[in-house]
Design a protein around this motif. Structure first.
Motif, mmCIF file in Angstrom:
data_model
loop_
_atom_site.group_PDB
_atom_site.id
_atom_site.type_symbol
_atom_site.label_atom_id
_atom_site.label_comp_id
_atom_site.label_asym_id
_atom_site.label_seq_id
_atom_site.Cartn_x
_atom_site.Cartn_y
_atom_site.Cartn_z
ATOM 1 N N ASP A 338 0.858 -1.183 0.000
ATOM 2 C CA ASP A 338 0.000 0.000 0.000
ATOM 3 C C ASP A 338 0.896 1.235 0.000
ATOM 4 N N ALA A 339 1.092 1.819 -1.183
ATOM 5 C CA ALA A 339 2.005 2.950 -1.319
ATOM 6 C C ALA A 339 1.552 4.158 -0.493
ATOM 7 N N GLN A 340 0.239 4.409 -0.450
ATOM 8 C CA GLN A 340 -0.250 5.568 0.290
ATOM 9 C C GLN A 340 -0.009 5.403 1.782
ATOM 10 N N ALA A 341 -0.251 4.218 2.308
ATOM 11 C CA ALA A 341 0.012 3.982 3.725
ATOM 12 C C ALA A 341 1.501 4.098 4.031
ATOM 13 N N LEU A 342 2.334 3.605 3.118
ATOM 14 C CA LEU A 342 3.772 3.728 3.324
ATOM 15 C C LEU A 342 4.192 5.192 3.341
ATOM 16 N N ASN A 343 3.643 5.984 2.427
ATOM 17 C CA ASN A 343 3.967 7.415 2.396
ATOM 18 C C ASN A 343 3.593 8.092 3.711
ATOM 19 N N THR A 344 2.460 7.695 4.281
ATOM 20 C CA THR A 344 2.034 8.263 5.563
ATOM 21 C C THR A 344 3.048 7.930 6.659
ATOM 22 N N CYS A 345 3.520 6.689 6.677
ATOM 23 C CA CYS A 345 4.515 6.284 7.672
ATOM 24 C C CYS A 345 5.808 7.072 7.497
ATOM 25 N N GLU A 346 6.226 7.243 6.273
ATOM 26 C CA GLU A 346 7.470 7.973 6.012
ATOM 27 C C GLU A 346 7.329 9.444 6.375
ATOM 28 N N ALA A 347 6.164 10.013 6.129
ATOM 29 C CA ALA A 347 5.959 11.431 6.446
ATOM 30 C C ALA A 347 6.025 11.689 7.944
ATOM 31 N N GLU A 348 5.539 10.758 8.748
ATOM 32 C CA GLU A 348 5.528 10.933 10.195
ATOM 33 C C GLU A 348 6.830 10.484 10.848
ATOM 34 N N GLY A 349 7.475 9.468 10.282
ATOM 35 C CA GLY A 349 8.779 9.042 10.760
ATOM 36 C C GLY A 349 8.737 7.961 11.817
ATOM 37 N N VAL A 350 9.923 7.384 12.082
ATOM 38 C CA VAL A 350 10.061 6.322 13.075
ATOM 39 C C VAL A 350 9.669 6.841 14.451
ATOM 40 N N GLY A 351 8.909 6.044 15.177
ATOM 41 C CA GLY A 351 8.450 6.413 16.506
ATOM 42 C C GLY A 351 7.084 7.054 16.543
ATOM 43 N N ALA A 352 6.572 7.440 15.374
ATOM 44 C CA ALA A 352 5.289 8.136 15.320
ATOM 45 C C ALA A 352 4.122 7.160 15.400
ATOM 46 N N ALA A 353 3.001 7.662 15.901
ATOM 47 C CA ALA A 353 1.730 6.959 15.826
ATOM 48 C C ALA A 353 0.951 7.557 14.666
ATOM 49 N N VAL A 354 0.559 6.726 13.704
ATOM 50 C CA VAL A 354 -0.072 7.231 12.488
ATOM 51 C C VAL A 354 -1.432 6.577 12.300
ATOM 52 N N HIS A 355 -2.348 7.350 11.765
ATOM 53 C CA HIS A 355 -3.678 6.826 11.428
ATOM 54 C C HIS A 355 -3.634 6.351 9.977
ATOM 55 N N LEU A 356 -3.828 5.048 9.780
ATOM 56 C CA LEU A 356 -3.720 4.465 8.447
ATOM 57 C C LEU A 356 -5.064 4.000 7.923
ATOM 58 N N GLU A 357 -5.234 4.161 6.631
ATOM 59 C CA GLU A 357 -6.288 3.477 5.885
ATOM 60 C C GLU A 357 -5.558 2.481 5.001
ATOM 61 N N LEU A 358 -5.537 1.232 5.428
ATOM 62 C CA LEU A 358 -4.608 0.245 4.889
ATOM 63 C C LEU A 358 -5.323 -0.784 4.017
ATOM 64 N N GLY A 359 -4.859 -0.902 2.782
ATOM 65 C CA GLY A 359 -5.353 -1.942 1.887
ATOM 66 C C GLY A 359 -6.856 -1.940 1.733
ATOM 67 N N LYS A 360 -7.435 -3.134 1.662
ATOM 68 C CA LYS A 360 -8.889 -3.279 1.594
ATOM 69 C C LYS A 360 -9.285 -4.555 2.320
ATOM 70 N N LEU A 361 -10.454 -4.500 2.945
ATOM 71 C CA LEU A 361 -10.881 -5.567 3.850
ATOM 72 C C LEU A 361 -11.393 -6.812 3.136
#
Length: 483
Positions: A338-361
């Motif tokens: 999930d490229a968008q979820a990965l981008n969110t993680c990278e934007a916030e950085g290591v140690g961050a708590a991020v709200h993800l909309e990941l893949g599809k259920l």
């Protein structure tokens, strides 16, 4: 001698989106194609190495390979086809052609690309120039393929560990034809069967014994130059579906070739009921129950319905969601693309708590993503793929920018993760590689839905040529040459 060589390999899953474009292919033209042969262990490398060793002059055409994915765009197929046939057209007199093909490619508007390509090559070189191809074990053989090429060599292992050796066999076949001035043909019998790789690993019965029969048939019959089983690719909706046996030899021995093909086909068909899943297979919850009760770790569970190595999107989160619902903590999920979820993680950085909309259920069109808070543990690029390691309710999840095959546990190790630290490891794969098996306390198949559902009876085919086993378990069939 002058021999044209090339490669066009793609296994096409018609149930998944998006389509496969030219940019998805690792593509090289002309002399550059030999860059793929330095230390290569795929069939094209075997072809080139054997022919070079024999002192022939190689005429390069095109090299194109892509990871299993959706139907190939028409423009991409035509580009690759022309990149192979144009150099052949311009090469002048040739003594032979040796190609590495998959055998289960499907292009938009061209349902038999390998047959179409081989027919075009045959038209260019004429009837006297031998054409030999290396194929994947999961090739879908068509009449156009056997009518256009003289002989084929296919993988005899699953998981595939003899790809390079298959290229060598293909080149040796061509050299034998040329050295002997032989007129070689292939006899083919197609069986009305659907079979997935998870039911036909080569070191498990009955495939183990059937492949031994192939080797004995070739070694004990002087008139047979080559023989192979081709199992087809079930995650494509095509009128060419079948399991096939091919036997090659001189045209003057055609009766012997037909007899051998019928014997091999009969043996396969009589054992059709024995093709069970090579790993214990259960619904997801039952797999999790078994894993939690098992005394050792890690228990590896294959999420078979979302297997990128058979063309799935690798972004289904239904298994992760079930782990969360059951409040499992001692688990690893590898991987969710999930490229968008990965981008969110990278934007916030290591140690961050991020709200993800990941893949599809679920695999249904329009399915919602899994919404969760993730804690970013690591960000890293592994084998050229941007990757994040996160925890979601104490479940460790690997998120990647694009689909990644997880054949090799080295990918997980490079992220600093140890499989033995987890009770349950979810792998987005089909059959579990030998490397993972050596590390597993127990391995299981989860019968999950998705674009690579391994329950053949639940796949929504609309274009099957006839009723096929196991969709119709009462089907009656007798061996005869059919392609």
């Amino acid at each position: 001698m002058r021999i044209a060589v090339g490669c066009m390999m793609h296994e096409s899953n018609t149930f998944t989106l998006p389509q496969t474009s030219m940019t998805d292919f690792d593509a090289l033209w002309a002399e550059d194609i030999f860059l793929k042969c330095d230390g290569s262990k795929h069939p094209f490398g075997g072809i080139v190495d054997k022919l070079k060793e024999s002192g022939v002059t190689l005429v390069p055409t095109f090299y194109g390979r892509a990871m299993i994915s959706g139907t190939v765009e028409r423009e991409a197929y035509e580009t690759m086809k022309n990149a192979i046939i144009n150099p052949i057209r311009e090469a002048g007199p040739l003594d032979g052609v040796c190609l590495a093909l998959h055998g289960s490619m499907f292009a938009d508007g061209v349902e038999d690309p390998e047959g179409d390509l081989l027919a075009a090559v045959r038209e260019l070189v004429g009837p006297a120039v031998p054409i030999v191809c290396a194929l994947d074990m999961h090739a879908t053989i068509t009449e156009s393929m056997t009518a256009s090429a003289n002989a084929f060599a296919a993988y005899r292992t699953a998981p595939h560990v003899d790809t390079y050796e298959t290229g060598i066999r293909a080149a040796e076949l061509l050299l034998s034809i040329l050295d002997g001035g032989l007129e070689v043909v292939t006899e083919c019998i197609r069986m009305p069967m659907l079979l997935c790789g998870e039911q036909s690993e080569s070191d498990v019965s009955p495939m183990k014994e059937l492949l031994q029969l192939i080797r004995e048939t070739v070694s004990e019959h002087l008139n047979i130059m080559s023989a192979d089983y081709l199992l087809g690719f079930p995650w494509a909706d095509t009128p060419h579906h079948s399991v096939s046996v091919i036997v090659a030899g001189e045209r003057r021995h055609r009766d012997d070739l037909r007899d051998a093909a019928e014997l091999l086909a009969d043996n396969f068909w009589q054992r059709r009921h024995q093709f069970q899943y090579s790993t214990p297979a259960y619904p997801l919850d039952q797999c999790l129950d078994i894993a939690l009760e098992h005394p050792a770790r890690p228990v590896l569970i294959s999420d078979t319905g979302d297997n990128p190595t058979a063309g799935a999107s690798e972004n289904l989160t239904l298994v992760l969601n079930r782990l969360m619902e059951r409040e499992l903590e001692d688990a690893l999920v590898a991987v969710i693309a999930d490229a968008q979820a990965l981008n969110t993680c990278e934007a916030e950085g290591v140690g961050a708590a991020v709200h993800l909309e990941l893949g599809k259920l679920s695999p249904r069109p329009g399915a919602l993503p899994l919404r969760a808070v993730a804690h970013v543990l690591a960000l890293q690029t592994v084998t050229g793929v941007r990757t994040a390691v996160v925890t979601i309710r104490k479940i460790t999840v690997i998120i990647t920018e694009k689909r990644v095959p997880v054949y090799d546990p080295e990918f997980v190790k490079q992220l600093g993760l140890r499989l033995e630290d987890y009770k349950v490891v979810i792998l987005k794969t089909g059959y579990i590689s030998h490397e993972y098996q050596r590390l597993a306390a127990l391995k299981l198949f989860a019968l999950t839905p998705g674009d690579t559902n391994i329950d053949m009876t639940s796949i929504p085919y609309t274009r099957l040529p006839i009723l096929m086993y196991p969709i119709d378990t009462s089907i009656r069939w007798q061996a005869r040459t059919t392609c």
